[in-house]
Enzyme design. Structure first.
Site, PDB file in Angstrom:
ATOM      1  N   GLU A   1       0.968  -1.109  -0.080  1.00 51.78           N
ATOM      2  CA  GLU A   1       0.162   0.073   0.161  1.00 51.78           C
ATOM      3  C   GLU A   1       1.068   1.297   0.009  1.00 51.78           C
ATOM      4  OE1 GLU A   1      -3.478   2.341   2.663  1.00 51.78           O
ATOM      5  OE2 GLU A   1      -2.400   0.396   3.468  1.00 51.78           O
TER       6      GLU A   1
ATOM      7  N   GLU B   1     -12.075   3.058   2.818  1.00 56.35           N
ATOM      8  CA  GLU B   1     -11.135   3.134   4.235  1.00 56.35           C
ATOM      9  C   GLU B   1     -11.340   4.462   4.718  1.00 56.35           C
ATOM     10  OE1 GLU B   1      -6.986   1.251   5.952  1.00 56.35           O
ATOM     11  OE2 GLU B   1      -6.910   2.672   4.063  1.00 56.35           O
TER      12      GLU B   1
END
Length: 216
Positions: free
Chosen positions: A99, A196
């Protein structure tokens, strides 16, 4: 774990480690050992994707340890570590994602930028390692979201979204997520998109806003 299993929910991605880092031999050994344990946990929940960062993240996302400057061998060591992660993933039938982060929320995180994550994942170029392209972080670190989506497209394993500033649902900040969604569809991306984010108001309203932005 038992409570999570009983929910019947579908879990698409989870954190893939508890400790370790890409940048040195000791950290790599810690990362591999932690990833092996996490894969076993993920399998109980049916998780196929496990997420990594350049190093561990502590309270409020502060990197542990912070890396102030890059030494010449860090990229070579990171590639070696990620290839070993790929070997583990291949043996276990899972996929790891790396990520991207941003330098404001996560200062001093090695290999945290979208640029660095794309360079690492594309240079390794194995199906067991994909990019978890977090567009909230890209917006803060680089901007130009649609062209970053295009650049990362061959290696994207998941797209994560939240608006900026505030890290809340689409429609609460500056990002035109409906436009991003149309562009992703036009590129042929049909993988998962995850929210998220914090809910600015009710959680139901936040989910509705997310669905609306990404219904193309």
């Amino acid at each position: 774990m038992a409570k999570l299993e009983k929910t019947g929910a579908t879990f698409t991605i989870m954190n893939g480690y508890l400790e370790g880092r890409l940048t040195d031999t000791e950290g790599a050994a810690m990362l591999l050992a932690s990833a092996r344990e996490t894969v076993a946990v993920g399998k109980r929940l049916g998780v196929q994707r496990l997420n990594l960062h350049g190093t561990g993240l502590g309270d409020m996302g502060v990197p542990i340890p912070k890396i102030g400057a890059f030494a010449p061998g860090m990229v070579v060591r990171a590639r070696d570590t990620l290839n070993r992660i790929c070997d583990l993933a291949e043996a276990e039938g899972v996929v790891f994602t790396l990520e991207n982060l941003n330098p404001i929320d996560h200062p001093g995180c090695p290999f945290g930028s979208t640029t660095d994550v794309l360079a690492l994942v594309s240079s390794i170029n194995r199906p067991q390692l994909r990019i978890n392209l977090d567009l909230y972080h890209t917006q803060i670190g680089e901007g130009d979201l649609i062209r970053w989506c295009e650049a990362c497209l061959p290696w994207i394993g998941e797209v994560q979204v939240a608006d900026n500033p505030g890290r809340c649902e689409p429609g609460t900040g500056e990002i035109n997520y409906a436009g991003v969604a149309r562009s992703l569809a036009a590129m042929g991306y049909d993988g998962p998109v995850g929210l998220e984010a914090f809910a600015k108001g009710s959680e139901d309203a936040a989910l509705d806003a997310f669905r609306s932005a990404f219904t193309v």
